[in-house]
Design a protein around this motif. Structure first.
Motif, short mmCIF file in Angstrom:
data_model
loop_
_atom_site.label_atom_id
_atom_site.label_comp_id
_atom_site.label_asym_id
_atom_site.label_seq_id
_atom_site.Cartn_x
_atom_site.Cartn_y
_atom_site.Cartn_z
N ASP A 150 -7.06 8.39 -3.26
CA ASP A 150 -7.70 9.21 -4.30
C ASP A 150 -7.35 10.69 -4.12
O ASP A 150 -7.13 11.41 -5.10
N GLN A 183 -8.50 4.21 0.78
CA GLN A 183 -8.84 4.52 -0.60
C GLN A 183 -9.14 6.00 -0.77
O GLN A 183 -8.74 6.62 -1.77
N GLN A 223 0.83 -1.20 0.00
CA GLN A 223 0.00 0.00 0.00
C GLN A 223 0.86 1.25 0.00
O GLN A 223 0.54 2.25 -0.64
N ALA A 277 -9.01 -4.38 -3.19
CA ALA A 277 -9.69 -3.20 -2.64
C ALA A 277 -8.97 -2.72 -1.39
O ALA A 277 -8.54 -3.51 -0.55
N LEU A 278 -8.82 -1.41 -1.27
CA LEU A 278 -8.24 -0.82 -0.07
C LEU A 278 -9.34 -0.57 0.96
O LEU A 278 -10.51 -0.41 0.59
#
Length: 319
Positions: free
Chosen positions: A192, A188, A144, A182-183
């Protein structure tokens, strides 16, 4: 126009000028023709996103970075952490479907590149944007964190007009979307926000993640990086240095230059500046400097030799 932050990273972080003259050797990559896009040659017509680079071929990789950002992975066969990190780098670069390239440098076989990048420890990951180096991180880091750093790199590259891609086939975007796990929602949101250059929103998201789970080390690391970017994004480097020189005991002025030094890869300079400040301040005023040092230690990595030395000096000043 003042360089956008982390544009300060691009100012002399690593001296690669001696390597530019080696561009006339055969290269692993070729700069693109037309359309502002980069494409690499391969017998089957597809574009490799991950490739090896040598002392001789590096010059053309520098030129390629003027159209598409290039991540450089400095590694060695004997390096255990390198073997942990390299598959992560390859996975994330592949999922980005041509927006980044990954150049792998065996430091044992390519001593000039190792010296040019000042690779004191490996794995060491840097990027090239418009022919200029951008320090990213040293040591094996979680997937991540790699994603977040690469998101920041793409934002930086866009600020400098490097927005090309390497064609990898029509199915690449769908494959990347399917492969990417998926985070957590707050991670997320931060990811973004970083990609959009909204560092304040990213800070808020990471802080919320830490409120939910104070042991979330990925959120803590992400928060430290974004706070650094947020602090320096509207500062002028020369003005910051002038202010620090005129007020040696002004904590905020010294913090600003230390942040620029960290962002530019001048880690030892940043640590020395803050440790010198700590030594000169009255005991009652030292706490903010210690806190900032600990934050920057976390950004660089506890296992980094520069952090270990700086921690030792801090301990001696404390006791």
């Amino acid at each position: 126009m003042t360089d956008p932050t982390p544009g300060a990273v691009l100012r002399g972080a690593v001296d690669l000028s001696a390597l530019r003259s080696r561009a006339n050797a055969p290269a692993a990559q070729a700069a693109a023709q037309g359309g502002g896009q980069g494409e690499t040659a391969r017998a089957d017509g597809a574009a490799p996103l991950v490739f090896d680079v040598t002392d001789e071929s590096f010059g053309q990789v520098l030129e390629l970075s003027r159209t598409v950002p290039v991540v450089v992975d400095l590694w060695a066969e004997w390096c255990g952490p390198c073997k942990q990190l390299s598959p992560i780098l390859e996975k994330v670069v592949t999922e980005l479907a041509g927006r980044l390239l990954l150049a792998k440098v065996d430091v044992d076989a390519n001593p000039q590149l190792a010296q040019g990048f000042r690779a004191q420890s490996i794995p060491m990951v840097v990027a090239l944007v418009a022919g200029q180096p951008v320090p990213l991180f040293t040591g094996a880091v979680p997937e991540q964190q790699v994603r977040e750093v690469f998101a920041q790199l793409l934002q930086l590259a866009a600020q400098h007009g490097v927005t090309g891609t390497v064609p990898v086939g029509a199915a690449s975007d769908d494959a990347a979307e399917a492969a990417e796990p998926a985070l957590p929602p707050l991670h997320q949101e931060a990811f973004d926000a970083i990609e959009a250059g909204d560092y304040a929103r990213a800070v808020t998201a990471y802080e919320a993640a830490l409120q939910q789970d104070p042991r979330d080390e990925q959120a803590r690391a992400g928060l430290g990086r974004v706070r650094l970017l947020q602090r320096v994004q509207n500062l002028d480097l020369q003005q910051a240095r002038d202010a620090a020189a005129s007020a040696p005991l002004d904590i905020d002025a010294q913090f600003a230059v230390a942040d620029f030094d960290i962002a530019g890869g001048h880690v030892e300079d940043a640590f020395a500046r803050l440790l010198d400040l700590f030594a000169q301040l009255p005991a009652a005023d030292r706490a903010p400097v210690r806190e900032r040092l600990l934050e920057l230690f976390g950004l660089v990595g506890d296992s980094d030799a520069r952090v270990i030395r700086a921690r030792g000096r801090l301990a001696s000043l404390l006791f």
